[in-house]
Design a protein around this motif. Structure first.
Motif, PDB file in Angstrom:
ATOM      1  N   LEU A  51       1.473  -1.004   0.015  1.00 15.28           N
ATOM      2  CA  LEU A  51      -0.218  -0.108  -0.186  1.00 15.28           C
ATOM      3  C   LEU A  51       0.846   1.460  -0.193  1.00 15.28           C
ATOM      4  O   LEU A  51       0.429   2.299  -0.738  1.00 15.28           O
ATOM      5  CB  LEU A  51      -1.054   0.368   1.309  1.00 15.28           C
ATOM      6  CG  LEU A  51      -1.520  -1.278   0.612  1.00 15.28           C
ATOM      7  CD1 LEU A  51      -3.163  -1.179   2.591  1.00 15.28           C
ATOM      8  CD2 LEU A  51      -2.998  -0.236   0.111  1.00 15.28           C
ATOM      9  N   LEU A  52       2.093   1.625   0.637  1.00 17.88           N
ATOM     10  CA  LEU A  52       3.134   2.173   0.627  1.00 17.88           C
ATOM     11  C   LEU A  52       4.449   2.693   0.276  1.00 17.88           C
ATOM     12  O   LEU A  52       4.721   0.945   0.019  1.00 17.88           O
ATOM     13  CB  LEU A  52       3.114   2.342   2.343  1.00 17.88           C
ATOM     14  CG  LEU A  52       2.693   2.835   3.208  1.00 17.88           C
ATOM     15  CD1 LEU A  52       3.282   3.193   4.546  1.00 17.88           C
ATOM     16  CD2 LEU A  52       1.814   4.185   3.134  1.00 17.88           C
ATOM     17  N   THR A  53       4.794   3.053  -1.043  1.00 17.99           N
ATOM     18  CA  THR A  53       5.429   3.145  -1.395  1.00 17.99           C
ATOM     19  C   THR A  53       6.663   2.837  -0.827  1.00 17.99           C
ATOM     20  O   THR A  53       6.687   2.686   0.416  1.00 17.99           O
ATOM     21  CB  THR A  53       6.409   4.368  -1.989  1.00 17.99           C
ATOM     22  OG1 THR A  53       6.263   5.476  -1.461  1.00 17.99           O
ATOM     23  CG2 THR A  53       4.695   4.624  -2.946  1.00 17.99           C
ATOM     24  N   SER A  54       7.879   2.385  -1.412  1.00 21.85           N
ATOM     25  CA  SER A  54       8.987   1.635  -0.328  1.00 21.85           C
ATOM     26  C   SER A  54       9.539   3.046   0.149  1.00 21.85           C
ATOM     27  O   SER A  54      10.294   3.101   1.032  1.00 21.85           O
ATOM     28  CB  SER A  54      10.258   1.934  -1.643  1.00 21.85           C
ATOM     29  OG  SER A  54      10.364   2.395  -2.702  1.00 21.85           O
ATOM     30  N   LYS A  55       9.376   4.650  -0.293  1.00 17.44           N
ATOM     31  CA  LYS A  55      10.243   5.734   0.390  1.00 17.44           C
ATOM     32  C   LYS A  55       8.906   5.697   1.333  1.00 17.44           C
ATOM     33  O   LYS A  55       9.916   5.879   2.937  1.00 17.44           O
ATOM     34  CB  LYS A  55       9.730   6.706  -0.436  1.00 17.44           C
ATOM     35  CG  LYS A  55      10.931   7.512   0.153  1.00 17.44           C
ATOM     36  CD  LYS A  55      10.454   9.259  -0.840  1.00 17.44           C
ATOM     37  CE  LYS A  55      10.954  10.485  -0.010  1.00 17.44           C
ATOM     38  NZ  LYS A  55      11.801  11.429  -1.657  1.00 17.44           N
TER      39      LYS A  55
END
Length: 275
Positions: free
Chosen positions: A233-237
């Motif tokens: 759901l979240l980007t890697s950053k």
């Protein structure tokens, strides 16, 4: 639950046996109903993912421990000693009411019971009853176990609580006295580290700490009827500054859920779909 605090080995172990990771979809297709399928086939465990319908802002300083919708109001409980709180307001907007817990109390799961709300604490052995409109503290009761997750099964007139083990405890909603317990199993094997909970009829959705995995549990038998992969759901950053998924709230009158996590900058409105 408490802070993850750099536990890659434990996280890897907890994720062992989880369903294969799949990318989250945001293609705008119609929601797929999944709740009715629970228990439709004996011993069958559905493998589900999430389809993102909307992305909402979320306070990145909120160490989310409990999430619940009551009508159109979103309630959120947060943790960490000296930073714990309970909040309410429209989803995706700053809270309109907030109550902070004094240190050293460490806030945990929350659930709404009409005019009141219960808030658990982790190892402080205290549960706090609040006014659901003002969040003013009404009373405190002793709580013998570690507090992790809690939800209200209104149809059965009971609370369901977790303590980080594979067991769910049923409690009287007025006194918090235990009235029974249930071992949660997947193909006959216990599922440990059950955390934040969401009750939906005779089903209980449980975040499994410390992962991005949710299990759907038959509250009558304890059997897991579905595994939900909510990774990606979240980007890697974004994930570098966040911790694990821990927050699931059913949107009343729909098949949709709100998902977020500890120190997440976003909240997601999703439906669960077959993978």
């Amino acid at each position: 639950m408490r802070a993850l605090l750099a536990l890659p080995a434990i996280a890897a172990a907890a994720l062992a046996g989880a369903i294969p990771l799949t990318a989250c979809e945001a293609d705008g297709r119609s929601p797929v109903r999944t709740q009715a399928a629970a228990g439709s086939a004996a011993g069958r465990v559905e493998q589900l993912g999430v389809r993102v319908l909307d992305v909402l802002p979320h306070d990145p300083k909120a160490y989310t421990q409990g999430l619940e919708m009551a009508g159109r109001t979103l309630y959120e409980g947060t943790g960490m000693a000296g930073e714990s709180s309970v909040r309410l307001g429209p989803p995706g907007r700053p809270p309109t009411v907030r109550a902070d817990l004094p240190a050293p109390l460490f806030g945990e799961g929350i659930t709404v019971l009409g005019p009141t709300l219960w808030q658990l604490t982790w190892r402080d052995h205290i549960a706090i009853e609040r006014d659901a409109g003002t969040l003013a503290e009404l009373r405190r009761l002793p709580y013998e176990q570690e507090g992790w997750g809690v939800c209200h099964q209104s149809g059965r007139g009971r609370l369901v609580t977790s303590d980080g083990s594979a067991r769910l405890t049923f409690r009287d909603p007025r006194t918090l006295a235990p009235t029974g317990e249930l071992l949660v199993t997947l193909h006959g094997r216990p599922v440990p580290r059950l955390n934040e909970l969401e009750c939906e009829g005779d089903l209980v959705y449980a975040n499994v700490w410390p992962s991005h995995r949710i299990v759907r549990v038959d509250a009558g038998t304890g059997a897991v009827t579905a595994q939900i992969d909510a990774s990606g759901l979240l980007t890697s950053k974004e994930q570098q500054h966040a911790e694990v998924l821990n927050g699931i709230a059913a949107v009343p009158g729909t098949d949709e859920f709100l998902l977020t996590g500890k120190w997440w900058p976003k909240m997601f409105r999703v439906v669960f779909v077959a993978t």
